[in-house]
Design a protein around this motif. Structure first.
Motif, PDB file in Angstrom:
ATOM      1  N   LYS A  26       0.825  -1.206   0.000  1.00 17.32           N
ATOM      2  CA  LYS A  26       0.000   0.000   0.000  1.00 17.32           C
ATOM      3  C   LYS A  26       0.863   1.261   0.000  1.00 17.32           C
ATOM      4  N   ALA A  27       2.004   1.214   0.711  1.00 11.62           N
ATOM      5  CA  ALA A  27       2.903   2.361   0.727  1.00 11.62           C
ATOM      6  C   ALA A  27       3.479   2.618  -0.659  1.00 11.62           C
ATOM      7  N   LEU A  28       3.854   1.549  -1.370  1.00 10.67           N
ATOM      8  CA  LEU A  28       4.403   1.700  -2.720  1.00 10.67           C
ATOM      9  C   LEU A  28       3.332   2.237  -3.674  1.00 10.67           C
ATOM     10  N   ALA A  29       2.093   1.782  -3.493  1.00 12.86           N
ATOM     11  CA  ALA A  29       1.001   2.301  -4.319  1.00 12.86           C
ATOM     12  C   ALA A  29       0.790   3.789  -4.054  1.00 12.86           C
ATOM     13  N   HIS A  30       0.888   4.184  -2.790  1.00  7.10           N
ATOM     14  CA  HIS A  30       0.751   5.604  -2.442  1.00  7.10           C
ATOM     15  C   HIS A  30       1.864   6.423  -3.093  1.00  7.10           C
ATOM     16  N   LEU A  31       3.077   5.905  -3.059  1.00  2.00           N
ATOM     17  CA  LEU A  31       4.213   6.615  -3.648  1.00  2.00           C
ATOM     18  C   LEU A  31       4.070   6.768  -5.158  1.00  2.00           C
ATOM     19  N   SER A  32       3.481   5.780  -5.798  1.00  2.00           N
ATOM     20  CA  SER A  32       3.314   5.860  -7.249  1.00  2.00           C
ATOM     21  C   SER A  32       2.292   6.912  -7.648  1.00  2.00           C
ATOM     22  N   GLU A  33       1.426   7.283  -6.706  1.00  2.00           N
ATOM     23  CA  GLU A  33       0.373   8.255  -6.988  1.00  2.00           C
ATOM     24  C   GLU A  33       0.676   9.647  -6.448  1.00  2.00           C
ATOM     25  N   GLN A  34       1.410   9.705  -5.346  1.00  2.00           N
ATOM     26  CA  GLN A  34       1.672  10.995  -4.704  1.00  2.00           C
ATOM     27  C   GLN A  34       3.107  11.062  -4.213  1.00  2.00           C
ATOM     28  N   PRO A  35       3.907  12.016  -4.680  1.00  2.00           N
ATOM     29  CA  PRO A  35       5.283  12.135  -4.202  1.00  2.00           C
ATOM     30  C   PRO A  35       5.332  12.566  -2.746  1.00  2.00           C
ATOM     31  N   VAL A  36       6.343  12.109  -2.033  1.00  2.00           N
ATOM     32  CA  VAL A  36       6.556  12.499  -0.643  1.00  2.00           C
ATOM     33  C   VAL A  36       7.984  13.009  -0.516  1.00  2.00           C
ATOM     34  N   ASP A  37       8.295  13.613   0.617  1.00  2.00           N
ATOM     35  CA  ASP A  37       9.629  14.171   0.833  1.00  2.00           C
ATOM     36  C   ASP A  37      10.565  13.206   1.560  1.00  2.00           C
ATOM     37  N   LEU A  38       9.990  12.254   2.309  1.00  2.00           N
ATOM     38  CA  LEU A  38      10.816  11.295   3.048  1.00  2.00           C
ATOM     39  C   LEU A  38       9.944  10.119   3.458  1.00  2.00           C
ATOM     40  N   VAL A  39      10.550   8.923   3.504  1.00  2.00           N
ATOM     41  CA  VAL A  39       9.853   7.714   3.940  1.00  2.00           C
ATOM     42  C   VAL A  39      10.530   7.174   5.205  1.00  2.00           C
ATOM     43  N   ILE A  40       9.721   6.938   6.254  1.00  2.00           N
ATOM     44  CA  ILE A  40      10.188   6.248   7.451  1.00  2.00           C
ATOM     45  C   ILE A  40       9.646   4.831   7.360  1.00  2.00           C
ATOM     46  N   MET A  41      10.534   3.836   7.334  1.00  2.00           N
ATOM     47  CA  MET A  41      10.141   2.476   6.987  1.00  2.00           C
ATOM     48  C   MET A  41      10.659   1.458   7.999  1.00  2.00           C
ATOM     49  N   ASP A  42       9.757   0.635   8.527  1.00  2.00           N
ATOM     50  CA  ASP A  42      10.156  -0.467   9.395  1.00  2.00           C
ATOM     51  C   ASP A  42      10.788  -1.562   8.539  1.00  2.00           C
ATOM     52  N   VAL A  43      11.757  -2.273   9.105  1.00  2.00           N
ATOM     53  CA  VAL A  43      12.373  -3.384   8.369  1.00  2.00           C
ATOM     54  C   VAL A  43      11.483  -4.615   8.423  1.00  2.00           C
ATOM     55  N   GLY A  44      10.870  -4.885   9.582  1.00  2.00           N
ATOM     56  CA  GLY A  44      10.009  -6.046   9.721  1.00  2.00           C
ATOM     57  C   GLY A  44       8.564  -5.697   9.414  1.00  2.00           C
ATOM     58  N   LEU A  45       8.094  -6.079   8.214  1.00  2.00           N
ATOM     59  CA  LEU A  45       6.733  -5.750   7.766  1.00  2.00           C
ATOM     60  C   LEU A  45       5.966  -7.036   7.462  1.00  2.00           C
ATOM     61  N   PRO A  46       4.639  -6.992   7.518  1.00  2.00           N
ATOM     62  CA  PRO A  46       3.857  -8.218   7.317  1.00  2.00           C
ATOM     63  C   PRO A  46       3.951  -8.823   5.917  1.00  2.00           C
ATOM     64  N   ASP A  47       4.030  -7.984   4.865  1.00  2.00           N
ATOM     65  CA  ASP A  47       3.957  -8.511   3.509  1.00  2.00           C
ATOM     66  C   ASP A  47       5.305  -8.669   2.818  1.00  2.00           C
ATOM     67  N   MET A  48       6.326  -7.932   3.254  1.00  2.00           N
ATOM     68  CA  MET A  48       7.687  -8.089   2.728  1.00  2.00           C
ATOM     69  C   MET A  48       8.640  -7.375   3.663  1.00  2.00           C
ATOM     70  N   THR A  49       9.928  -7.641   3.539  1.00  2.00           N
ATOM     71  CA  THR A  49      10.885  -6.944   4.399  1.00  2.00           C
ATOM     72  C   THR A  49      11.032  -5.494   3.947  1.00  2.00           C
ATOM     73  N   GLY A  50      11.461  -4.659   4.870  1.00  2.00           N
ATOM     74  CA  GLY A  50      11.721  -3.275   4.509  1.00  2.00           C
ATOM     75  C   GLY A  50      12.806  -3.155   3.458  1.00  2.00           C
ATOM     76  N   PHE A  51      13.787  -4.072   3.497  1.00  2.00           N
ATOM     77  CA  PHE A  51      14.856  -4.049   2.504  1.00  2.00           C
ATOM     78  C   PHE A  51      14.277  -4.271   1.103  1.00  2.00           C
ATOM     79  N   GLU A  52      13.383  -5.260   0.968  1.00  2.00           N
ATOM     80  CA  GLU A  52      12.771  -5.521  -0.332  1.00  2.00           C
ATOM     81  C   GLU A  52      11.888  -4.355  -0.756  1.00  2.00           C
ATOM     82  N   ALA A  53      11.154  -3.796   0.207  1.00  2.00           N
ATOM     83  CA  ALA A  53      10.307  -2.645  -0.106  1.00  2.00           C
ATOM     84  C   ALA A  53      11.138  -1.468  -0.596  1.00  2.00           C
ATOM     85  N   CYS A  54      12.312  -1.263   0.026  1.00  2.00           N
ATOM     86  CA  CYS A  54      13.188  -0.168  -0.386  1.00  2.00           C
ATOM     87  C   CYS A  54      13.721  -0.389  -1.798  1.00  2.00           C
TER      88      CYS A  54
END
Length: 233
Positions: free
Chosen positions: A36-64
């Protein structure tokens, strides 16, 4: 007003970050899933992302890694893992800072301000001319478009690589330490990431060799750092 995307699946942590960041004047958007965060980024630019490494659907490393296909927006990792290897991996895939839990939300807010200040300062490295060339016009920089051409071929660079290469090109022959190059890339110097500069330089050299396998314009000064050395004739 800067817009901060928070990707954190623990409500207590996310809510405390939202409260402190909004009190500091930031807009915030909170997601618990990387998808959902990646979908939000594709629609609306942000200035900074604060991201947990341990996430339910994928690791923060993969998300990054997936995020970096969309944007060069600064990323701060939040994690319970404080191993140096994890910190280095985080930076090498594109993070700007790494905060280990438990942490103070106000410290995170201060780090957010520092990252945004640095990234704004390094958008255009300090140079006199908009185009930097050696005597054979090896490189040409377009600071408005944030692009660098090597031997008249456009390089495909990340934000880190652009900042590092532009910094080296701005002062031919000057040796920059890893700490100075980290600062140029907008990365927290005290985060223990100085050796990751070696990885970025290695990637830069590989991209340059694809254009000219025989040349090596970025030189290593052992024990000191790196410099750009124009070809001599």
């Amino acid at each position: 007003m800067p817009h901060i995307l928070i990707l954190e699946d623990e409500p207590s942590i996310a809510e405390s970050l939202v409260f402190v960041l909004q009190a500091e004047g930031f807009n915030t958007h909170w997601e618990t899933l990387a998808s959902k965060a990646l979908a939000h980024l594709s629609e609306q630019p942000v200035d900074l992302v604060i991201m947990d490494v341990g996430l339910p659907d994928m690791t923060g490393f993969e998300a990054c890694k997936q995020l970096r296909k969309l944007s060069e927006v600064p990323v701060m990792f939040l994690t319970a893992r404080g191993d140096e290897l994890d910190r280095v991996v985080g930076l090498e895939i594109g993070a700007d800072d790494y905060v280990v839990k438990p942490f103070s939300p106000r410290e995170v807010a201060a780090r957010v301000k520092a990252i945004l200040k640095r990234t704004r300062q390094v958008q255009t490295p300090a140079v006199v001319d908009s185009t930097i060339t050696s005597d054979r016009a090896e490189f040409a920089i377009d600071h408005d478009r944030k692009t660098i051409a090597y031997q008249q071929q456009l390089l495909q660079l990340t934000r880190y690589e652009y900042c590092l290469l532009a910094t080296l090109l701005a002062q031919p022959g000057r040796v920059f330490s890893r700490e100075q190059l980290l600062t140029a890339a907008g990365v927290t110097v005290d985060a223990g990431y100085d050796r990751s500069i070696d990885s970025h330089i290695k990637t830069l050299r590989a991209k340059l060799r694809q254009i000219n396998p025989a040349a090596e314009p970025i030189k290593t000064q052992r024990g000191f750092g790196y410099c750009y050395q124009p070809e001599s004739h």
